[in-house]
Write an enzyme that holds these catalytic residues in place. Sequence first.
Site, mmCIF file in Angstrom:
data_model
loop_
_atom_site.group_PDB
_atom_site.id
_atom_site.type_symbol
_atom_site.label_atom_id
_atom_site.label_comp_id
_atom_site.label_asym_id
_atom_site.label_seq_id
_atom_site.Cartn_x
_atom_site.Cartn_y
_atom_site.Cartn_z
ATOM 1 N N CYS A 183 0.866 -1.172 0.000
ATOM 2 C CA CYS A 183 0.000 0.000 0.000
ATOM 3 C C CYS A 183 0.906 1.227 0.000
ATOM 4 O O CYS A 183 2.095 1.112 -0.282
ATOM 5 C CB CYS A 183 -0.931 -0.017 1.215
ATOM 6 S SG CYS A 183 -0.068 -0.236 2.789
ATOM 7 N N THR A 184 0.374 2.382 0.315
ATOM 8 C CA THR A 184 1.171 3.603 0.227
ATOM 9 C C THR A 184 2.299 3.623 1.250
ATOM 10 O O THR A 184 3.464 3.775 0.906
ATOM 11 C CB THR A 184 0.287 4.849 0.416
ATOM 12 O OG1 THR A 184 -0.793 4.797 -0.501
ATOM 13 C CG2 THR A 184 1.089 6.120 0.181
#
Length: 258
Positions: A183-184
């Site tokens: 994810c980020t």
Amino acid sequence: MERVLNISAYLFTRIIDREQLRPVLRERAEAAGLKGTILLAEEGINLFLAGDAEAVRGFVEELRTDSRFAELTTTETWSAEQPFRKMLVKLKREIIRMDHPTIRPAEDRAPAVAPRTLKRWLDQGHDDGGRAIVLLDTRNAFEVDYGTFEGAIDWRIERFTHFPDAASAHRDALEGKTVVSFCTGGIRCEKAAIYLREEGIDALQLDGGILGYFEHVGQDHYDGECFVFDEREALAPDLTPRDGVASSDDAAPAPSTS
């Protein structure tokens, strides 16, 4: 010239006094001239701050003097301008909403793979045990459209609360492989990896998320940019912001940034 330090950080740690902590952190941040968003939940803290480098780092160091936040690590990027309009400290039920109360990363963290190790696995086409690697993007569909790892699975979810149902529907495609959720910055893929492991899938999380990979590896095996929830809009693999970004007055990270 890039002169504003931006940091993102999170830590799953139990916070039972978040109502009392909220004004304390807001006062400290405002006194240091910082802007951004801090999310507080019983399960932990998630923060995105920008400002003078000394002030930002000083804020983090003071935060770490609280034993609950001693292990907080940050990802640093730079921008020419302040990417936030306000300084917000918000109380949330979860720092990233999944609606699965049995998922408690503060109590049992999922195994992680370091960015350089993941690059080596991708270079050789398998993990160190010879098993196939599956990269699983746990972000929302519009974020994935800015960029993702080559060959990554994208279930086109609209919000993270949809992840468990999508995982159940696609479980057979993951079984018997080494799944690396990403994810980020790490929050979503950490919860995702725990959920998958509870479902019997051999899942790891990418330590530090995409931004951590950019910091330690760069562009290898990644196509495009990484969306971020502030006025920079997206970061390139060298962690520089996209040019000419416009944003609304509400340009501050939401819980789904991670």
